[in-house]
Design a protein around this motif. Structure first.
Motif, PDB file in Angstrom:
ATOM      1  N   GLY A 466     -17.455   2.545   1.676  1.00 34.76           N
ATOM      2  CA  GLY A 466     -16.990   1.999   0.399  1.00 34.76           C
ATOM      3  C   GLY A 466     -15.492   2.079   0.163  1.00 34.76           C
ATOM      4  N   ASN A 467     -14.759   2.832   0.995  1.00 37.68           N
ATOM      5  CA  ASN A 467     -13.298   2.952   0.931  1.00 37.68           C
ATOM      6  C   ASN A 467     -12.788   3.307  -0.465  1.00 37.68           C
ATOM      7  OD1 ASN A 467     -10.670   2.982   1.685  1.00 37.68           O
ATOM      8  ND2 ASN A 467     -10.656   0.959   2.631  1.00 37.68           N
ATOM      9  N   LEU A 468     -13.237   4.466  -0.947  1.00 36.42           N
ATOM     10  CA  LEU A 468     -12.762   4.947  -2.254  1.00 36.42           C
ATOM     11  C   LEU A 468     -11.262   5.205  -2.271  1.00 36.42           C
ATOM     12  CD1 LEU A 468     -15.251   7.434  -3.972  1.00 36.42           C
ATOM     13  CD2 LEU A 468     -14.345   5.276  -4.821  1.00 36.42           C
ATOM     14  N   PRO A 469     -10.660   5.757  -1.169  1.00 36.91           N
ATOM     15  CA  PRO A 469      -9.207   5.977  -1.201  1.00 36.91           C
ATOM     16  C   PRO A 469      -8.438   4.691  -1.510  1.00 36.91           C
ATOM     17  CG  PRO A 469     -10.166   7.130   0.664  1.00 36.91           C
ATOM     18  CD  PRO A 469     -11.259   6.304   0.050  1.00 36.91           C
ATOM     19  N   LEU A 470      -8.851   3.573  -0.917  1.00 40.74           N
ATOM     20  CA  LEU A 470      -8.175   2.305  -1.195  1.00 40.74           C
ATOM     21  C   LEU A 470      -8.322   1.939  -2.663  1.00 40.74           C
ATOM     22  CD1 LEU A 470      -6.812  -0.417  -0.272  1.00 40.74           C
ATOM     23  CD2 LEU A 470      -9.144  -1.300  -0.106  1.00 40.74           C
ATOM     24  N   LYS A 471      -9.522   2.126  -3.192  1.00 43.32           N
ATOM     25  CA  LYS A 471      -9.760   1.767  -4.589  1.00 43.32           C
ATOM     26  C   LYS A 471      -8.889   2.630  -5.510  1.00 43.32           C
ATOM     27  CE  LYS A 471     -14.501  -0.004  -3.920  1.00 43.32           C
ATOM     28  NZ  LYS A 471     -14.301  -0.388  -2.531  1.00 43.32           N
ATOM     29  N   LYS A 472      -8.721   3.910  -5.149  1.00 38.47           N
ATOM     30  CA  LYS A 472      -7.863   4.791  -5.963  1.00 38.47           C
ATOM     31  C   LYS A 472      -6.405   4.335  -5.902  1.00 38.47           C
ATOM     32  CE  LYS A 472      -8.988   9.377  -5.549  1.00 38.47           C
ATOM     33  NZ  LYS A 472      -9.560  10.539  -4.806  1.00 38.47           N
ATOM     34  N   GLU A 473      -5.970   3.924  -4.729  1.00 35.37           N
ATOM     35  CA  GLU A 473      -4.603   3.417  -4.599  1.00 35.37           C
ATOM     36  C   GLU A 473      -4.388   2.194  -5.475  1.00 35.37           C
ATOM     37  OE1 GLU A 473      -1.882   4.692  -3.303  1.00 35.37           O
ATOM     38  OE2 GLU A 473      -3.182   6.416  -2.891  1.00 35.37           O
ATOM     39  N   LEU A 474      -5.394   1.315  -5.503  1.00 34.64           N
ATOM     40  CA  LEU A 474      -5.295   0.105  -6.323  1.00 34.64           C
ATOM     41  C   LEU A 474      -5.133   0.468  -7.798  1.00 34.64           C
ATOM     42  CD1 LEU A 474      -8.160  -2.031  -4.692  1.00 34.64           C
ATOM     43  CD2 LEU A 474      -5.695  -2.298  -4.352  1.00 34.64           C
ATOM     44  N   ALA A 475      -5.941   1.460  -8.229  1.00 34.51           N
ATOM     45  CA  ALA A 475      -5.881   1.877  -9.633  1.00 34.51           C
ATOM     46  C   ALA A 475      -4.542   2.546  -9.939  1.00 34.51           C
ATOM     47  CB  ALA A 475      -7.042   2.821  -9.934  1.00 34.51           C
ATOM     48  N   LYS A 476      -4.053   3.363  -8.978  1.00 33.81           N
ATOM     49  CA  LYS A 476      -2.765   4.046  -9.185  1.00 33.81           C
ATOM     50  C   LYS A 476      -1.636   3.037  -9.345  1.00 33.81           C
ATOM     51  CE  LYS A 476      -3.425   8.272  -6.479  1.00 33.81           C
ATOM     52  NZ  LYS A 476      -3.043   8.874  -5.197  1.00 33.81           N
ATOM     53  N   ARG A 477      -1.683   2.003  -8.543  1.00 40.11           N
ATOM     54  CA  ARG A 477      -0.629   0.988  -8.598  1.00 40.11           C
ATOM     55  C   ARG A 477      -0.600   0.312  -9.967  1.00 40.11           C
ATOM     56  NH1 ARG A 477       1.833  -2.929  -4.867  1.00 40.11           N
ATOM     57  NH2 ARG A 477       1.004  -1.714  -3.160  1.00 40.11           N
ATOM     58  N   ILE A 478      -1.771  -0.063 -10.453  1.00 40.33           N
ATOM     59  CA  ILE A 478      -1.824  -0.744 -11.755  1.00 40.33           C
ATOM     60  C   ILE A 478      -1.420   0.194 -12.880  1.00 40.33           C
ATOM     61  CG2 ILE A 478      -3.349  -1.936 -13.417  1.00 40.33           C
ATOM     62  CD1 ILE A 478      -2.906  -3.606 -10.946  1.00 40.33           C
ATOM     63  N   ALA A 479      -1.882   1.467 -12.779  1.00 38.10           N
ATOM     64  CA  ALA A 479      -1.585   2.435 -13.845  1.00 38.10           C
ATOM     65  C   ALA A 479      -0.178   3.013 -13.708  1.00 38.10           C
ATOM     66  CB  ALA A 479      -2.614   3.557 -13.830  1.00 38.10           C
ATOM     67  N   LYS A 480       0.506   2.629 -12.626  1.00 41.78           N
ATOM     68  CA  LYS A 480       1.864   3.129 -12.351  1.00 41.78           C
ATOM     69  C   LYS A 480       1.906   4.642 -12.300  1.00 41.78           C
ATOM     70  CE  LYS A 480       4.075  -0.973 -14.351  1.00 41.78           C
ATOM     71  NZ  LYS A 480       3.940  -1.723 -13.119  1.00 41.78           N
ATOM     72  N   LEU A 481       1.026   5.242 -11.507  1.00 46.29           N
ATOM     73  CA  LEU A 481       1.031   6.692 -11.335  1.00 46.29           C
ATOM     74  C   LEU A 481       1.996   7.061 -10.214  1.00 46.29           C
ATOM     75  CD1 LEU A 481      -2.730   7.776 -11.400  1.00 46.29           C
ATOM     76  CD2 LEU A 481      -1.186   7.300 -13.284  1.00 46.29           C
ATOM     77  N   GLY A 482       2.737   8.141 -10.379  1.00 47.98           N
ATOM     78  CA  GLY A 482       3.543   8.713  -9.312  1.00 47.98           C
ATOM     79  C   GLY A 482       4.620   7.795  -8.790  1.00 47.98           C
ATOM     80  N   ARG A 483       5.076   6.871  -9.592  1.00 47.83           N
ATOM     81  CA  ARG A 483       6.165   6.012  -9.148  1.00 47.83           C
ATOM     82  C   ARG A 483       6.987   5.619 -10.370  1.00 47.83           C
ATOM     83  NH1 ARG A 483       3.943   1.000  -6.447  1.00 47.83           N
ATOM     84  NH2 ARG A 483       2.279   2.310  -5.689  1.00 47.83           N
ATOM     85  N   ASP A 484       8.070   4.894 -10.137  1.00 44.73           N
ATOM     86  CA  ASP A 484       8.916   4.484 -11.263  1.00 44.73           C
ATOM     87  C   ASP A 484       8.087   3.689 -12.264  1.00 44.73           C
ATOM     88  OD1 ASP A 484      10.968   5.653 -10.029  1.00 44.73           O
ATOM     89  OD2 ASP A 484      11.802   3.795  -9.199  1.00 44.73           O
ATOM     90  N   ARG A 485       8.202   4.064 -13.507  1.00 43.14           N
ATOM     91  CA  ARG A 485       7.337   3.369 -14.474  1.00 43.14           C
ATOM     92  C   ARG A 485       8.084   2.236 -15.078  1.00 43.14           C
ATOM     93  NH1 ARG A 485       4.673   9.031 -15.843  1.00 43.14           N
ATOM     94  NH2 ARG A 485       3.130   8.848 -14.199  1.00 43.14           N
TER      95      ARG A 485
END
Ligand code: SF4
Ligand code: FE
Length: 485
Positions: A466-485
């Motif tokens: 199911g590739n949960l790590p990829l799905k988490k990365e997708l969510a992080k990108r949209i939520a702007k976690l851990g990067r310039d906001r």
């Protein structure tokens, strides 16, 4: 002879002297036994359909080994189109037989072994792929039905094969000789084995190095010395002995399963496809299970079509066809059934090329397909029973219907709408009974749950694929976690 007729197939099975046990009797052959014959007819349909005009594209294929036209049940998938056609073929066979037509397990075993033996040989310098090709060509040229045997009895599920109190609870090699191997063990739930010419045996789980003797795959004819088939008891099976076809619901077709015992069976070296390569056992299991989980998106949808049709006919008989809740239930059944099919088609359309050149389904989608199959047929069956009404389980027997004294009362009081004969109404209800509670329910219900692996096996594969790590990365990108906001 690359394509047998149905009658030639039956004659070929008649020639095999098998050791079949049924209700305490020993039977040499299924063709003339009234309890076994309907299941043979289901396999026969895979030969008859291949001969019928208009089915050539679905039911046959060009062999990649010989170029000759062969039955698709012995074909190695050469592309995504082949994978899609396989599912469509299975839906057609399910529609025609309303039962398990049994021949898919061999097809799925041949395809799983095709790529796995290639990869074992490349890693270990063995000669299994050539063995498989020889066997495959025989199967294709003689148009044979092959059973695929995977499930061991498994004993204590918390213990690996070699740690079981009885080491035979998983099938194993007990002797290695220059000319072959001797195997001992059993395979449970063997669908259609008594209607097959050959059986391919595979391990049932991924194995560690300690379980080397259990990493074994091979093919033997079903009349091999030491091979015994004990037919499983099904609900309503002895109705077949009552000589009342109406009461069977589906008098022509059926399925059959057997506990198959391998009591020190000798396997010639040229029929061995795996012998001790434990690191490849998991690959073979996963690929076979993947193909067979795809298969269910075809066969169960085909049987579902018959059940939905029967429910609609029952509504016609009852005068309820125009009622909005009945129409809504039929739509729900169709939606569930087409969702099964959609996943079978989807995992085929997303197939990929294996190192051996054959094609493999998308494993995630195949497991989603099968997990749906563990649920939706139950709901479809529930809705069919709802529409059918209680008469489905309380209707008198055909013998009473034919009785000169009682028959007229049954005709009179069990009539639905006046334009439909009472007998037709009873036939429809018996068909629904057969599919939801009778012998076909083994194939449509419990087999939907446990066949090709129980639901938890699909959940494990879905978790892995199911590739949960990829799905988490997708969510992080949209939520702007851990990067310039
Ligand atoms: Fe084929 Fe379906 Fe029967 Fe499996 S359950 S052998 S896929 S008909
Ligand atoms: Fe099955």
């Amino acid at each position: 002879m690359a394509l047998m007729t149905g009658d030639e197939y039956v004659a070929s099975i008649r020639r095999i002297k098998m050791d079949i046990r049924l209700l305490g009797r020993r039977i040499g052959n299924p063709a003339d036994d009234p309890m076994l014959r309907p299941s043979l007819n289901s396999v026969k349909a895979t030969y008859d359909l291949a001969q019928e005009g208009g089915n050539e594209e679905l039911m046959t294929a060009a062999s990649h080994l010989t170029g000759r036209r062969i039955n698709r049940f012995s074909h190695i998938h050469q592309g995504r189109e082949d994978l899609v056609r396989k599912v469509k073929m299975q839906r057609l066979c399910g529609q025609r037989t309303a039962s398990c037509f049994q021949r898919c397990v061999g097809m799925d075993a041949l395809n799983a072994l095709y790529s796995t033996t290639f990869e074992i040989d490349r890693a270990r310098g063995t000669g299994y792929h050539a063995n498989l090709l020889r066997f495959l060509e025989k199967v294709q040229e003689e148009d044979l039905t092959v059973d695929g045997a995977m499930t061991d009895p498994k004993g204590d599920r918390s213990l690996p094969p070699s740690a079981q109190a009885d080491p035979d609870l998983y099938l194993r090699v007990v002797e290695r000789r220059a000319d072959g191997i001797v195997v001992r063990g059993a395979k449970a739930h063997q669908t259609g084995i008594c209607n097959s010419h050959e059986v391919i045996v595979m391990p049932t789980i991924a194995l560690d190095a300690a379980d080397r003797d259990y990493a074994v795959s091979f093919a033997v004819p079903v009349d091999a010395k030491g091979l015994v088939m004990v037919i499983g008891r099904q609900s309503c099976d002895t109705r077949k002995l009552e000589l009342s076809p109406l009461d069977l619901g589906n008098s022509e077709f059926g399925g059959v399963e057997a506990l198959t015992i391998f009591d020190d069976v000798f396997v010639p070296a040229e029929r061995v496809f795996m012998n001790g390569e434990t690191e490849f056992a998991g690959m073979l299991v996963e690929r076979f299970a993947g193909y067979h989980r795809q298969s269910y998106g075809g066969c169960k949808a085909g049987v579902g079509d018959v059940l939905i049709g029967a429910a609609a006919l029952a509504a016609d008989c009852n005068g309820a066809a125009k009622s909005s809740h009945v129409k809504d239930k039929l739509v729900e059944m169709i939606h569930l059934n087409e969702t099964l099919y959609a996943c079978g088609i989807a995992c085929s359309a997303e197939g990929t090329r294996t190192e051996a050149g054959s094609y493999m389904i998308d494993l995630l989608l195949a497991n989603v397909c099968k997990l749906n199959v563990t649920r939706f047929p139950y709901e479809i069956a529930r809705l069919a029973e709802d529409i059918a009404g209680g008469l489905m389980v309380t209707a008198p027997s055909e013998k009473d219907l034919r009785d000169p004294e009682i028959g007229p009362y049954i005709e009179k009081y069990l009539k639905g709408v006046s334009s439909i004969p009472t007998e037709d109404r009873l036939r429809v209800l018996r068909l629904i009974e057969n599919l939801t509670l009778g012998s076909a329910a083994v194939g449509y219900r419990t087999e939907s749950l446990h066949g090709a692996g129980s639901p938890q096996a699909q959940r494990i594969m879905i978790a892995r694929q199911g590739n949960l790590p990829l799905k988490k990365e997708l969510a992080k990108r949209i939520a702007k976690l851990g990067r310039d906001r």
